[in-house]
Design a protein around this motif. Sequence first.
Motif, PDB file in Angstrom:
ATOM      1  N   ARG A 119       2.855  22.081   9.577  1.00 46.63           N
ATOM      2  CA  ARG A 119       1.556  21.422   9.650  1.00 46.63           C
ATOM      3  C   ARG A 119       0.804  21.741   8.361  1.00 46.63           C
ATOM      4  O   ARG A 119       0.120  22.747   8.261  1.00 46.63           O
ATOM      5  CB  ARG A 119       0.794  21.952  10.879  1.00 46.63           C
ATOM      6  CG  ARG A 119      -0.580  21.395  11.093  1.00 46.63           C
ATOM      7  CD  ARG A 119      -1.336  22.204  12.144  1.00 46.63           C
ATOM      8  NE  ARG A 119      -1.071  23.629  12.111  1.00 46.63           N
ATOM      9  CZ  ARG A 119      -1.608  24.485  11.256  1.00 46.63           C
ATOM     10  NH1 ARG A 119      -2.432  24.077  10.332  1.00 46.63           N
ATOM     11  NH2 ARG A 119      -1.305  25.769  11.311  1.00 46.63           N
ATOM     12  N   PRO A 120       0.921  20.862   7.346  1.00 49.14           N
ATOM     13  CA  PRO A 120       0.260  21.166   6.076  1.00 49.14           C
ATOM     14  C   PRO A 120      -1.260  21.184   6.205  1.00 49.14           C
ATOM     15  O   PRO A 120      -1.839  20.478   7.034  1.00 49.14           O
ATOM     16  CB  PRO A 120       0.694  20.020   5.154  1.00 49.14           C
ATOM     17  CG  PRO A 120       1.840  19.362   5.829  1.00 49.14           C
ATOM     18  CD  PRO A 120       1.677  19.620   7.292  1.00 49.14           C
ATOM     19  N   MET A 121      -1.900  21.989   5.370  1.00 47.85           N
ATOM     20  CA  MET A 121      -3.353  22.068   5.338  1.00 47.85           C
ATOM     21  C   MET A 121      -3.896  20.753   4.793  1.00 47.85           C
ATOM     22  O   MET A 121      -3.412  20.250   3.779  1.00 47.85           O
ATOM     23  CB  MET A 121      -3.757  23.236   4.431  1.00 47.85           C
ATOM     24  CG  MET A 121      -5.232  23.519   4.412  1.00 47.85           C
ATOM     25  SD  MET A 121      -5.553  24.909   3.289  1.00 47.85           S
ATOM     26  CE  MET A 121      -6.851  25.732   4.146  1.00 47.85           C
ATOM     27  N   LEU A 122      -4.889  20.191   5.471  1.00 48.12           N
ATOM     28  CA  LEU A 122      -5.495  18.937   5.023  1.00 48.12           C
ATOM     29  C   LEU A 122      -6.125  19.103   3.648  1.00 48.12           C
ATOM     30  O   LEU A 122      -6.670  20.156   3.324  1.00 48.12           O
ATOM     31  CB  LEU A 122      -6.570  18.494   6.023  1.00 48.12           C
ATOM     32  CG  LEU A 122      -6.097  18.163   7.428  1.00 48.12           C
ATOM     33  CD1 LEU A 122      -7.291  17.885   8.333  1.00 48.12           C
ATOM     34  CD2 LEU A 122      -5.157  16.979   7.410  1.00 48.12           C
ATOM     35  N   GLY A 123      -6.071  18.048   2.857  1.00 53.42           N
ATOM     36  CA  GLY A 123      -6.582  18.090   1.494  1.00 53.42           C
ATOM     37  C   GLY A 123      -8.031  18.509   1.399  1.00 53.42           C
ATOM     38  O   GLY A 123      -8.399  19.336   0.565  1.00 53.42           O
ATOM     39  N   LYS A 161      -8.281  22.212   2.140  1.00 54.30           N
ATOM     40  CA  LYS A 161      -7.733  23.005   1.038  1.00 54.30           C
ATOM     41  C   LYS A 161      -8.713  23.022  -0.138  1.00 54.30           C
ATOM     42  O   LYS A 161      -8.969  24.070  -0.725  1.00 54.30           O
ATOM     43  CB  LYS A 161      -6.372  22.440   0.617  1.00 54.30           C
ATOM     44  CG  LYS A 161      -5.672  23.289  -0.421  1.00 54.30           C
ATOM     45  CD  LYS A 161      -4.196  22.982  -0.550  1.00 54.30           C
ATOM     46  CE  LYS A 161      -3.898  21.595  -0.993  1.00 54.30           C
ATOM     47  NZ  LYS A 161      -2.497  21.391  -1.360  1.00 54.30           N
ATOM     48  N   LYS A 162      -9.297  21.866  -0.454  1.00 54.86           N
ATOM     49  CA  LYS A 162     -10.276  21.798  -1.549  1.00 54.86           C
ATOM     50  C   LYS A 162     -11.461  22.711  -1.263  1.00 54.86           C
ATOM     51  O   LYS A 162     -11.897  23.472  -2.133  1.00 54.86           O
ATOM     52  CB  LYS A 162     -10.762  20.362  -1.763  1.00 54.86           C
ATOM     53  CG  LYS A 162     -11.782  20.253  -2.885  1.00 54.86           C
ATOM     54  CD  LYS A 162     -12.348  18.859  -3.004  1.00 54.86           C
ATOM     55  CE  LYS A 162     -13.331  18.719  -4.142  1.00 54.86           C
ATOM     56  NZ  LYS A 162     -14.308  19.769  -4.315  1.00 54.86           N
ATOM     57  N   SER A 163     -11.972  22.667  -0.037  1.00 59.49           N
ATOM     58  CA  SER A 163     -13.115  23.497   0.339  1.00 59.49           C
ATOM     59  C   SER A 163     -12.793  24.983   0.219  1.00 59.49           C
ATOM     60  O   SER A 163     -13.562  25.754  -0.362  1.00 59.49           O
ATOM     61  CB  SER A 163     -13.545  23.157   1.764  1.00 59.49           C
ATOM     62  OG  SER A 163     -14.553  24.027   2.193  1.00 59.49           O
ATOM     63  N   SER A 167       2.228  24.602  -0.157  1.00 56.41           N
ATOM     64  CA  SER A 167       1.116  23.905  -0.811  1.00 56.41           C
ATOM     65  C   SER A 167      -0.074  24.802  -1.129  1.00 56.41           C
ATOM     66  O   SER A 167      -0.718  24.635  -2.159  1.00 56.41           O
ATOM     67  CB  SER A 167       0.667  22.691   0.006  1.00 56.41           C
ATOM     68  OG  SER A 167      -0.054  23.070   1.141  1.00 56.41           O
ATOM     69  N   VAL A 168      -0.377  25.783  -0.271  1.00 52.12           N
ATOM     70  CA  VAL A 168      -1.526  26.657  -0.529  1.00 52.12           C
ATOM     71  C   VAL A 168      -1.226  27.599  -1.698  1.00 52.12           C
ATOM     72  O   VAL A 168      -2.014  27.727  -2.638  1.00 52.12           O
ATOM     73  CB  VAL A 168      -1.927  27.436   0.746  1.00 52.12           C
ATOM     74  CG1 VAL A 168      -2.989  28.485   0.438  1.00 52.12           C
ATOM     75  CG2 VAL A 168      -2.429  26.464   1.810  1.00 52.12           C
ATOM     76  N   GLY A 169      -0.073  28.260  -1.654  1.00 56.39           N
ATOM     77  CA  GLY A 169       0.292  29.158  -2.747  1.00 56.39           C
ATOM     78  C   GLY A 169       0.477  28.431  -4.068  1.00 56.39           C
ATOM     79  O   GLY A 169       0.111  28.941  -5.137  1.00 56.39           O
ATOM     80  N   ILE A 170       1.028  27.229  -4.022  1.00 55.21           N
ATOM     81  CA  ILE A 170       1.205  26.432  -5.246  1.00 55.21           C
ATOM     82  C   ILE A 170      -0.148  26.021  -5.805  1.00 55.21           C
ATOM     83  O   ILE A 170      -0.360  26.044  -7.024  1.00 55.21           O
ATOM     84  CB  ILE A 170       2.130  25.226  -4.971  1.00 55.21           C
ATOM     85  CG1 ILE A 170       3.571  25.736  -4.828  1.00 55.21           C
ATOM     86  CG2 ILE A 170       2.012  24.170  -6.062  1.00 55.21           C
ATOM     87  CD1 ILE A 170       4.566  24.719  -4.319  1.00 55.21           C
ATOM     88  N   GLU A 171      -1.092  25.694  -4.924  1.00 55.89           N
ATOM     89  CA  GLU A 171      -2.458  25.386  -5.380  1.00 55.89           C
ATOM     90  C   GLU A 171      -3.044  26.605  -6.097  1.00 55.89           C
ATOM     91  O   GLU A 171      -3.690  26.482  -7.138  1.00 55.89           O
ATOM     92  CB  GLU A 171      -3.332  24.977  -4.193  1.00 55.89           C
ATOM     93  CG  GLU A 171      -4.693  24.449  -4.572  1.00 55.89           C
ATOM     94  CD  GLU A 171      -4.675  23.056  -5.180  1.00 55.89           C
ATOM     95  OE1 GLU A 171      -5.545  22.795  -6.051  1.00 55.89           O
ATOM     96  OE2 GLU A 171      -3.813  22.226  -4.820  1.00 55.89           O
TER      97      GLU A 171
END
Length: 189
Positions: free
Chosen positions: A26-30, A33-35, A58-62
């Motif tokens: 369940r990926p974190m919604l964009g 994640k931005k917030s 996706s979170v660690g890559i961000e």
Amino acid sequence: MTLKVLSGEARGRILKTLPSDDLSIRPMLGRMKKSVFDIIQFQLPNAVFLDLYAGVGSVGIEALSRGAEKVVFGELSDKSINLVKHNLKMLGFEDRAEVVKTDIVKNFFLLKGTYDIVFLGPPYKDGSKKALALTYPTLKNIVSNNILKPTSIVISQRHIKEPVAAVAGLENYRRETYGDTVVYFYKPV
């Protein structure tokens, strides 16, 4: 579902994910994640970041894209680990990342070191849609394994209905709600 890096050196790059009918990640919604990254933006440069229940990473890559020095990805699923490794290689981030296969509740000790920022986004339910409630035992492991520095931040994403008792050694200082998801920010005490 298209999952993109939102900011930093890999901004706009699309991450490889599972097919949309595979609900095991369940990926974190964009917008969420931005917030979250807007809130921690000043702690991120040169930080050592731990991404627990990493999914596709996706979170660690961000975090890497926005200037984290190193990210350790903790994940149990082989499918997820392969996606994390693929995405790191595709973006050229392998030299600043480590992927650790571990059951985060049972074998947390495999995640050695100390971290400036710890993010946990455990799955809400198992394959049979039974609630998992992994947040509390994970927060307890974070404290008992002494992985935090005095200035560390712990960010916990969970379903709004998941009950989580206070954890000795952590103080909640901020809460953000996004639909049925809530994100808590903690600091060590």
